[in-house]
Design a protein around this motif. Structure first.
Motif, PDB file in Angstrom:
ATOM      1  N   PHE A 157       0.855  -1.184   0.000  1.00 61.02           N
ATOM      2  CA  PHE A 157       0.000   0.000   0.000  1.00 61.02           C
ATOM      3  C   PHE A 157       0.894   1.238   0.000  1.00 61.02           C
ATOM      4  O   PHE A 157       1.942   1.263   0.646  1.00 61.02           O
ATOM      5  CB  PHE A 157      -0.923   0.012   1.222  1.00 61.02           C
ATOM      6  N   ASP A 187      -2.455   5.853   0.000  1.00 60.09           N
ATOM      7  CA  ASP A 187      -3.579   4.952   0.261  1.00 60.09           C
ATOM      8  C   ASP A 187      -3.972   4.931   1.732  1.00 60.09           C
ATOM      9  O   ASP A 187      -5.075   4.520   2.074  1.00 60.09           O
ATOM     10  CB  ASP A 187      -3.222   3.508  -0.137  1.00 60.09           C
ATOM     11  N   THR A 232      -8.522   0.563  -0.795  1.00 62.95           N
ATOM     12  CA  THR A 232      -8.287  -0.702  -1.491  1.00 62.95           C
ATOM     13  C   THR A 232      -8.976  -0.682  -2.846  1.00 62.95           C
ATOM     14  O   THR A 232     -10.006  -0.043  -3.028  1.00 62.95           O
ATOM     15  CB  THR A 232      -8.807  -1.897  -0.670  1.00 62.95           C
ATOM     16  N   LYS A 290      -9.277  -8.605  -2.818  1.00 63.57           N
ATOM     17  CA  LYS A 290      -8.010  -9.178  -2.352  1.00 63.57           C
ATOM     18  C   LYS A 290      -7.280  -8.184  -1.444  1.00 63.57           C
ATOM     19  O   LYS A 290      -6.783  -8.546  -0.371  1.00 63.57           O
ATOM     20  CB  LYS A 290      -7.144  -9.557  -3.553  1.00 63.57           C
ATOM     21  N   GLN A 291      -7.210  -6.917  -1.867  1.00 65.45           N
ATOM     22  CA  GLN A 291      -6.564  -5.893  -1.035  1.00 65.45           C
ATOM     23  C   GLN A 291      -7.349  -5.659   0.259  1.00 65.45           C
ATOM     24  O   GLN A 291      -6.748  -5.455   1.313  1.00 65.45           O
ATOM     25  CB  GLN A 291      -6.433  -4.577  -1.798  1.00 65.45           C
TER      26      GLN A 291
END
Length: 174
Positions: free
Chosen positions: A27, A31, A142, A146-147
């Protein structure tokens, strides 16, 4: 679907651990957001630590803000005072949200900014109360499921509290 994952940390060192792990997972500093009470000068009521937002977002040294390198790595870290609420240290996208129109009213400062970032109002009120108690709010943007799962796992392994996910607010085309 883009979303944000949120949690609270009880200490700066726990928040630093979470940010380091998010960074290690790929990240970016753009973010991740953090919001914490600015406890500098709590015993010295005659001295105020105010800066203008967003101009104040880059003012001051990291050590002067009372945070370590991991939180200092975040984009746009700075301190700001929200009228009627108090002084905060903010970093990442939340700094821009707090520096915007949401801060215009004392009653809706933090709550308004959080709702503007896509957090449901009932959760924004809960996070506001947690921050006022001295906890640190951490959020991470995100891009996909998945993130989101990765961020939640990082929060859980760091024993963060109040982990939740919210859809990100998007600007409507006019």
């Amino acid at each position: 679907m883009k979303a944000s994952v949120y949690c609270t940390a009880k200490t700066v060192s726990q928040a630093e651990l979470i940010v380091e792990r998010l960074k290690g997972a790929g990240f970016t500093n753009n973010d991740i957001s953090a919001l914490l009470p600015d406890k500098r000068g709590t015993k010295d009521f005659a001295h105020e630590h105010n800066t203008k937002a967003p101009e104040g977002a880059t003012a001051g040294g990291i050590a002067g803000l009372g945070v370590g390198a991991a939180l200092g790595w975040l984009a746009g870290i700075g301190s700001l005072a929200i009228p009627g609420v108090g002084p905060f240290i903010a970093a990442g996208p939340i700094m821009a949200a707090l520096g915007g129109a949401a801060v215009g009213t004392a009653a809706g400062g933090v709550i308004g900014a959080l709702v503007g970032m896509g957090i449901p109002e009932f959760e924004a009120k809960r996070y506001d109360a947690k921050i006022r108690e001295g906890n640190i709010l951490i959020s991470v943007h995100t891009e996909d499921g998945k993130q989101r799962d990765l961020a939640k796992d990082i929060f859980k392994h760091a024993q963060a509290d109040d982990i939740s996910t919210g859809s990100e607010a998007s600007a409507k085309s006019v």
